[in-house]
Design a protein around this motif. Structure first.
Motif, PDB file in Angstrom:
ATOM      1  N   VAL A   1       0.876  -1.245  -0.072  1.00 60.13           N
ATOM      2  CA  VAL A   1      -0.006  -0.032  -0.035  1.00 60.13           C
ATOM      3  C   VAL A   1       1.035   1.222   0.268  1.00 60.13           C
ATOM      4  N   VAL A   2       0.862   2.030  -1.020  1.00 54.29           N
ATOM      5  CA  VAL A   2       1.570   3.466  -1.067  1.00 54.29           C
ATOM      6  C   VAL A   2       0.922   4.289   0.211  1.00 54.29           C
ATOM      7  N   CYS A   3       1.925   4.817   1.075  1.00 56.81           N
ATOM      8  CA  CYS A   3       1.618   5.500   2.076  1.00 56.81           C
ATOM      9  C   CYS A   3       2.930   6.511   2.550  1.00 56.81           C
ATOM     10  N   ASP A   4       2.387   7.599   2.821  1.00 57.64           N
ATOM     11  CA  ASP A   4       3.384   8.557   3.529  1.00 57.64           C
ATOM     12  C   ASP A   4       2.887   8.794   5.143  1.00 57.64           C
ATOM     13  N   ILE A   5       3.784   8.219   5.894  1.00 61.46           N
ATOM     14  CA  ILE A   5       3.411   8.251   7.284  1.00 61.46           C
ATOM     15  C   ILE A   5       3.377   9.409   7.917  1.00 61.46           C
ATOM     16  N   THR A   6       3.858  10.585   7.374  1.00 63.98           N
ATOM     17  CA  THR A   6       3.879  11.714   7.889  1.00 63.98           C
ATOM     18  C   THR A   6       2.720  12.657   7.582  1.00 63.98           C
ATOM     19  N   ASP A   7       2.047  11.934   6.728  1.00 65.44           N
ATOM     20  CA  ASP A   7       0.563  12.689   6.190  1.00 65.44           C
ATOM     21  C   ASP A   7      -0.741  11.865   6.895  1.00 65.44           C
ATOM     22  N   GLU A   8      -1.623  12.397   7.358  1.00 65.26           N
ATOM     23  CA  GLU A   8      -2.754  11.825   8.344  1.00 65.26           C
ATOM     24  C   GLU A   8      -3.645  11.333   7.172  1.00 65.26           C
ATOM     25  N   THR A   9      -3.975  11.770   6.174  1.00 61.55           N
ATOM     26  CA  THR A   9      -4.955  11.243   5.082  1.00 61.55           C
ATOM     27  C   THR A   9      -4.206   9.959   4.649  1.00 61.55           C
ATOM     28  N   SER A  10      -3.103  10.116   4.191  1.00 63.23           N
ATOM     29  CA  SER A  10      -2.666   8.955   3.419  1.00 63.23           C
ATOM     30  C   SER A  10      -2.547   7.780   4.356  1.00 63.23           C
ATOM     31  N   THR A  11      -1.993   8.090   5.710  1.00 63.39           N
ATOM     32  CA  THR A  11      -1.971   6.959   6.569  1.00 63.39           C
ATOM     33  C   THR A  11      -3.253   6.383   6.987  1.00 63.39           C
ATOM     34  N   GLN A  12      -4.353   7.179   7.252  1.00 65.11           N
ATOM     35  CA  GLN A  12      -5.445   6.576   7.668  1.00 65.11           C
ATOM     36  C   GLN A  12      -6.159   5.905   6.355  1.00 65.11           C
ATOM     37  N   ALA A  13      -5.779   6.007   5.152  1.00 60.32           N
ATOM     38  CA  ALA A  13      -6.186   5.437   3.941  1.00 60.32           C
ATOM     39  C   ALA A  13      -5.564   4.036   3.834  1.00 60.32           C
ATOM     40  N   ALA A  14      -4.303   4.145   4.043  1.00 61.35           N
ATOM     41  CA  ALA A  14      -3.496   2.901   4.261  1.00 61.35           C
ATOM     42  C   ALA A  14      -4.131   1.798   5.468  1.00 61.35           C
ATOM     43  N   ILE A  15      -4.319   2.466   6.675  1.00 66.16           N
ATOM     44  CA  ILE A  15      -4.846   1.613   7.672  1.00 66.16           C
ATOM     45  C   ILE A  15      -6.117   1.174   7.355  1.00 66.16           C
ATOM     46  N   ASP A  16      -6.945   1.784   6.640  1.00 66.49           N
ATOM     47  CA  ASP A  16      -8.336   1.334   6.290  1.00 66.49           C
ATOM     48  C   ASP A  16      -8.183   0.182   5.476  1.00 66.49           C
ATOM     49  N   ARG A  17      -7.398   0.384   4.515  1.00 64.81           N
ATOM     50  CA  ARG A  17      -7.240  -0.792   3.478  1.00 64.81           C
ATOM     51  C   ARG A  17      -6.445  -2.266   4.140  1.00 64.81           C
ATOM     52  N   ILE A  18      -5.640  -1.920   4.895  1.00 58.87           N
ATOM     53  CA  ILE A  18      -5.053  -3.021   5.767  1.00 58.87           C
ATOM     54  C   ILE A  18      -5.896  -3.667   6.652  1.00 58.87           C
ATOM     55  N   ILE A  19      -6.682  -3.065   7.505  1.00 57.43           N
ATOM     56  CA  ILE A  19      -7.613  -3.675   8.473  1.00 57.43           C
ATOM     57  C   ILE A  19      -8.574  -4.303   7.660  1.00 57.43           C
ATOM     58  N   ALA A  20      -9.199  -4.003   6.454  1.00 60.98           N
ATOM     59  CA  ALA A  20     -10.216  -4.464   5.752  1.00 60.98           C
ATOM     60  C   ALA A  20      -9.444  -5.919   5.274  1.00 60.98           C
ATOM     61  N   GLY A  21      -8.317  -5.879   5.160  1.00 64.10           N
ATOM     62  CA  GLY A  21      -7.647  -7.310   4.648  1.00 64.10           C
ATOM     63  C   GLY A  21      -7.295  -8.239   5.835  1.00 64.10           C
ATOM     64  N   GLY A  22      -7.871  -7.834   6.949  1.00 65.34           N
ATOM     65  CA  GLY A  22      -8.026  -8.823   7.989  1.00 65.34           C
ATOM     66  C   GLY A  22      -7.012  -8.474   9.178  1.00 65.34           C
ATOM     67  N   PRO A  23      -6.770  -9.444  10.073  1.00 65.98           N
ATOM     68  CA  PRO A  23      -6.164  -9.185  11.362  1.00 65.98           C
ATOM     69  C   PRO A  23      -4.591  -9.017  11.026  1.00 65.98           C
TER      70      PRO A  23
END
Length: 266
Positions: free
Chosen positions: A68-90
């Protein structure tokens, strides 16, 4: 599974028991850690800003890796990445490898932008993604792990390194305090502090692309650590039983006693 599969497909195919998120996975210790974990039976979600490098890594690693492309210094980018990761499972483990040093100037003349960049990435970026994934990690079967790659720069300061040392000290303190605050919860907190590690990009970025200055850092040092050495520490620490917390690992090349005591062959 290709690197670009959607999260619904990932959820159906990735085993929950050993799923890890690795930040800074496009190069250096992050990429090496992803490789080591996949080899050890983990499925890995690789995070970084550079999609081409992430795709190449996941193509190399095959079905066990996604990105997942993600810039952890950016709130929007990180939240979008986390949402996608969590949707993929534990998620069983978060490996915080993303970090950098910018400049090596004395305190009196150091760039505020360099210091700000190091704090945003090394401290606040690590904090941001750790906060967002912590509930998921604690819900993993047997409990989860937050692993932080800090630095010996967070243990012993050196001239010209105040900004980097301060950011890495803050990162180490954050990991230690999180460990104390989570006692009794199903989560481990591990800090790995590498000394001199020779990678393709770390010193080059620090000196703004000056290859001569970057090479001088390692000149004459017999066998500085490689990214793979730190990745093996990551793999080993995560492989311990869920009830065993390896609080801290300090790892240096044999030639380095401290930042100011390094053996160099002439």
């Amino acid at each position: 599974m290709t690197a670009s599969q959607d999260s619904a497909t990932i959820a159906a195919s990735e085993p929950a028991a050993k799923r890890a998120v690795v930040t800074g996975a496009s190069s250096g210790i992050g990429a090496a850690s992803a490789r080591a974990l996949v080899k050890d039976g983990w499925t890995v979600v690789c995070l970084a800003r550079r999609e081409a490098k992430l795709k190449a890594l996941c193509d190399e690693l095959g079905d066990a890796a996604s990105y997942v492309v993600c810039d952890i210094t950016d709130e929007t980018s990180t939240q979008a990445a986390i949402d996608r990761i969590i949707a993929g499972g534990p998620v069983k483990a978060l490996v915080n490898c993303a970090g950098a040093a910018f400049g090596k100037d004395p305190v009196a003349t150091a760039s505020l932008d360099d210091w700000r960049g190091m704090y945003e990435l090394n401290v606040l970026g690590t904090l941001r993604i750790t906060q967002k994934l912590l509930p998921t990690l604690k819900a993993a079967p047997g409990g989860g792990t937050v692993l932080v790659i800090s630095s010996t720069a967070g243990i012993e300061p050196y001239e010209g390194g105040a900004g980097y040392c301060a950011s890495k000290f803050a990162e180490k303190v954050m990991a230690r305090v999180l460990r104390l605050e989570q006692i009794g919860e199903p989560v481990r907190v591990i800090d790995i502090a590498p000394g001199m590690v020779e990678t393709d990009e770390f010193s080059l970025k620090r000196f703004g692309g000056d290859a001569a200055k970057a090479a001088a850092v390692y000149a004459g040092v017999p066998s500085p650590l490689k990214a793979e050495d730190i990745a093996e520490c990551v793999r080993w620490a995560l492989a311990q039983p869920d009830t065993v917390d390896v609080d801290s690992i300090v790892v240096r090349p044999r030639a380095e006693g401290s930042y100011t005591k390094v053996y160099r062959e002439r």
